[in-house]
Design a protein around this motif. Structure first.
Motif, PDB file in Angstrom:
ATOM      1  N   MET A  30       6.275  30.836 -37.481  1.00  0.00           N
ATOM      2  CA  MET A  30       6.810  29.475 -37.634  1.00  0.00           C
ATOM      3  C   MET A  30       6.048  28.718 -38.730  1.00  0.00           C
ATOM      4  O   MET A  30       6.659  28.003 -39.533  1.00  0.00           O
ATOM      5  CB  MET A  30       6.718  28.702 -36.312  1.00  0.00           C
ATOM      6  CG  MET A  30       7.703  29.152 -35.255  1.00  0.00           C
ATOM      7  SD  MET A  30       9.407  28.842 -35.744  1.00  0.00           S
ATOM      8  CE  MET A  30       9.981  30.495 -36.038  1.00  0.00           C
ATOM      9  N   SER A  31       4.725  28.881 -38.793  1.00  0.00           N
ATOM     10  CA  SER A  31       3.966  28.194 -39.843  1.00  0.00           C
ATOM     11  C   SER A  31       4.304  28.781 -41.211  1.00  0.00           C
ATOM     12  O   SER A  31       4.359  28.068 -42.211  1.00  0.00           O
ATOM     13  CB  SER A  31       2.463  28.267 -39.578  1.00  0.00           C
ATOM     14  OG  SER A  31       1.995  29.576 -39.720  1.00  0.00           O
ATOM     15  N   LYS A  32       4.577  30.082 -41.258  1.00  0.00           N
ATOM     16  CA  LYS A  32       4.971  30.728 -42.505  1.00  0.00           C
ATOM     17  C   LYS A  32       6.337  30.200 -42.969  1.00  0.00           C
ATOM     18  O   LYS A  32       6.516  29.872 -44.138  1.00  0.00           O
ATOM     19  CB  LYS A  32       5.027  32.242 -42.267  1.00  0.00           C
ATOM     20  CG  LYS A  32       5.097  33.083 -43.496  1.00  0.00           C
ATOM     21  CD  LYS A  32       4.960  34.544 -43.112  1.00  0.00           C
ATOM     22  CE  LYS A  32       5.360  35.438 -44.256  1.00  0.00           C
ATOM     23  NZ  LYS A  32       5.294  36.847 -43.920  1.00  0.00           N
ATOM     24  N   LYS A  33       7.287  30.084 -42.050  1.00  0.00           N
ATOM     25  CA  LYS A  33       8.617  29.551 -42.392  1.00  0.00           C
ATOM     26  C   LYS A  33       8.527  28.097 -42.843  1.00  0.00           C
ATOM     27  O   LYS A  33       9.212  27.684 -43.779  1.00  0.00           O
ATOM     28  CB  LYS A  33       9.569  29.670 -41.200  1.00  0.00           C
ATOM     29  CG  LYS A  33      10.074  31.062 -40.961  1.00  0.00           C
ATOM     30  CD  LYS A  33      11.009  31.107 -39.773  1.00  0.00           C
ATOM     31  CE  LYS A  33      11.438  32.540 -39.479  1.00  0.00           C
ATOM     32  NZ  LYS A  33      12.275  32.627 -38.293  1.00  0.00           N
ATOM     33  N   LYS A  34       7.665  27.322 -42.194  1.00  0.00           N
ATOM     34  CA  LYS A  34       7.497  25.918 -42.570  1.00  0.00           C
ATOM     35  C   LYS A  34       6.949  25.812 -43.986  1.00  0.00           C
ATOM     36  O   LYS A  34       7.447  25.033 -44.797  1.00  0.00           O
ATOM     37  CB  LYS A  34       6.567  25.217 -41.586  1.00  0.00           C
ATOM     38  CG  LYS A  34       6.335  23.757 -41.911  1.00  0.00           C
ATOM     39  CD  LYS A  34       5.363  23.117 -40.943  1.00  0.00           C
ATOM     40  CE  LYS A  34       5.110  21.684 -41.372  1.00  0.00           C
ATOM     41  NZ  LYS A  34       3.945  21.122 -40.734  1.00  0.00           N
ATOM     42  N   PHE A  35       5.914  26.612 -44.306  1.00  0.00           N
ATOM     43  CA  PHE A  35       5.341  26.585 -45.653  1.00  0.00           C
ATOM     44  C   PHE A  35       6.377  27.002 -46.685  1.00  0.00           C
ATOM     45  O   PHE A  35       6.499  26.384 -47.733  1.00  0.00           O
ATOM     46  CB  PHE A  35       4.114  27.496 -45.743  1.00  0.00           C
ATOM     47  CG  PHE A  35       3.465  27.474 -47.095  1.00  0.00           C
ATOM     48  CD1 PHE A  35       2.496  26.537 -47.379  1.00  0.00           C
ATOM     49  CD2 PHE A  35       3.832  28.372 -48.087  1.00  0.00           C
ATOM     50  CE1 PHE A  35       1.900  26.492 -48.628  1.00  0.00           C
ATOM     51  CE2 PHE A  35       3.248  28.340 -49.334  1.00  0.00           C
ATOM     52  CZ  PHE A  35       2.279  27.393 -49.610  1.00  0.00           C
ATOM     53  N   GLU A  36       7.140  28.055 -46.393  1.00  0.00           N
ATOM     54  CA  GLU A  36       8.149  28.534 -47.334  1.00  0.00           C
ATOM     55  C   GLU A  36       9.266  27.520 -47.544  1.00  0.00           C
ATOM     56  O   GLU A  36       9.797  27.405 -48.651  1.00  0.00           O
ATOM     57  CB  GLU A  36       8.710  29.871 -46.869  1.00  0.00           C
ATOM     58  CG  GLU A  36       7.714  31.008 -47.027  1.00  0.00           C
ATOM     59  CD  GLU A  36       8.181  32.322 -46.436  1.00  0.00           C
ATOM     60  OE1 GLU A  36       9.260  32.363 -45.796  1.00  0.00           O
ATOM     61  OE2 GLU A  36       7.469  33.326 -46.603  1.00  0.00           O
ATOM     62  N   SER A  37       9.624  26.767 -46.508  1.00  0.00           N
ATOM     63  CA  SER A  37      10.669  25.751 -46.687  1.00  0.00           C
ATOM     64  C   SER A  37      10.146  24.547 -47.468  1.00  0.00           C
ATOM     65  O   SER A  37      10.888  23.930 -48.228  1.00  0.00           O
ATOM     66  CB  SER A  37      11.224  25.303 -45.328  1.00  0.00           C
ATOM     67  OG  SER A  37      10.247  24.591 -44.600  1.00  0.00           O
ATOM     68  N   GLU A  38       8.854  24.212 -47.310  1.00  0.00           N
ATOM     69  CA  GLU A  38       8.261  23.096 -48.063  1.00  0.00           C
ATOM     70  C   GLU A  38       7.915  23.489 -49.494  1.00  0.00           C
ATOM     71  O   GLU A  38       7.822  22.625 -50.360  1.00  0.00           O
ATOM     72  CB  GLU A  38       6.989  22.600 -47.352  1.00  0.00           C
ATOM     73  CG  GLU A  38       7.253  21.929 -46.021  1.00  0.00           C
ATOM     74  CD  GLU A  38       5.975  21.615 -45.262  1.00  0.00           C
ATOM     75  OE1 GLU A  38       4.874  22.013 -45.714  1.00  0.00           O
ATOM     76  OE2 GLU A  38       6.075  20.985 -44.192  1.00  0.00           O
ATOM     77  N   ASN A  39       7.699  24.778 -49.745  1.00  0.00           N
ATOM     78  CA  ASN A  39       7.317  25.279 -51.070  1.00  0.00           C
ATOM     79  C   ASN A  39       8.223  26.453 -51.449  1.00  0.00           C
ATOM     80  O   ASN A  39       7.784  27.605 -51.442  1.00  0.00           O
ATOM     81  CB  ASN A  39       5.853  25.731 -51.064  1.00  0.00           C
ATOM     82  CG  ASN A  39       4.918  24.624 -50.662  1.00  0.00           C
ATOM     83  OD1 ASN A  39       4.652  23.725 -51.441  1.00  0.00           O
ATOM     84  ND2 ASN A  39       4.429  24.677 -49.434  1.00  0.00           N
TER      85      ASN A  39
END
Length: 145
Positions: A30-39
């Motif tokens: 989930m933290s990986k998906k969040k980072f990828e969606s923000e960047n």
């Protein structure tokens, strides 16, 4: 304590460890998906080293910092570690270490001094970082798809 209680306790601990691992993987993804969606333009740098060998010949590459800041490590595949890199110029501080079985000592460990290298990164690409022992320098290259 009889054998049934022992089996239940050990079985319960094993089930708890699987649940813990499942929750940890879920939180990481989930933290990986969040980072990828923000960047969305971020690239991935895969660390190419050998952290396990049946005879004990291990070499470890560690990314100490990216642009002067410690960055969270990610899992990029089965057993592959990596880091996100933003497009443009990035300064990586890297350290290399080898370990092998010794004759007089149990293990012989060699740690090379940290080195800083500057790399240029294009958006949404996948790169690899490794260490060339013959040239005694880090090699940063784009991975083909």
């Amino acid at each position: 304590m009889d054998m049934t209680q022992y089996i239940l306790i050990v079985g319960g601990l094993i089930v708890l460890s699987f649940v813990y691992q499942g929750v940890a993987v879920y939180i990481h993804s989930m933290s990986k998906k969040k980072f990828e969606s923000e960047n969305p333009d971020a690239s991935i740098m895969v660390i190419k080293d050998c952290q396990w060998h049946p005879l004990g010949f291990i070499n470890t590459l560690t990314c100490l910092s990216i642009n002067g800041e410690a960055k969270e490590q990610i899992m990029t595949g089965y057993g592959q570690r990596g880091h996100y890199l933003m497009p443009g110029a990035n300064v990586l501080e890297l350290q290399y270490e080898t370990q092998r079985p010794g004759i007089l000592h149990k293990w012989v460990r060699t740690t090379y001094d940290p080195q800083k290298i500057e790399v240029n990164v294009e958006p949404k690409k996948k790169y690899a970082i490794s260490y060339d022992k013959k040239q005694e320098k880090f090699v940063f290259e784009e991975l083909s798809k």
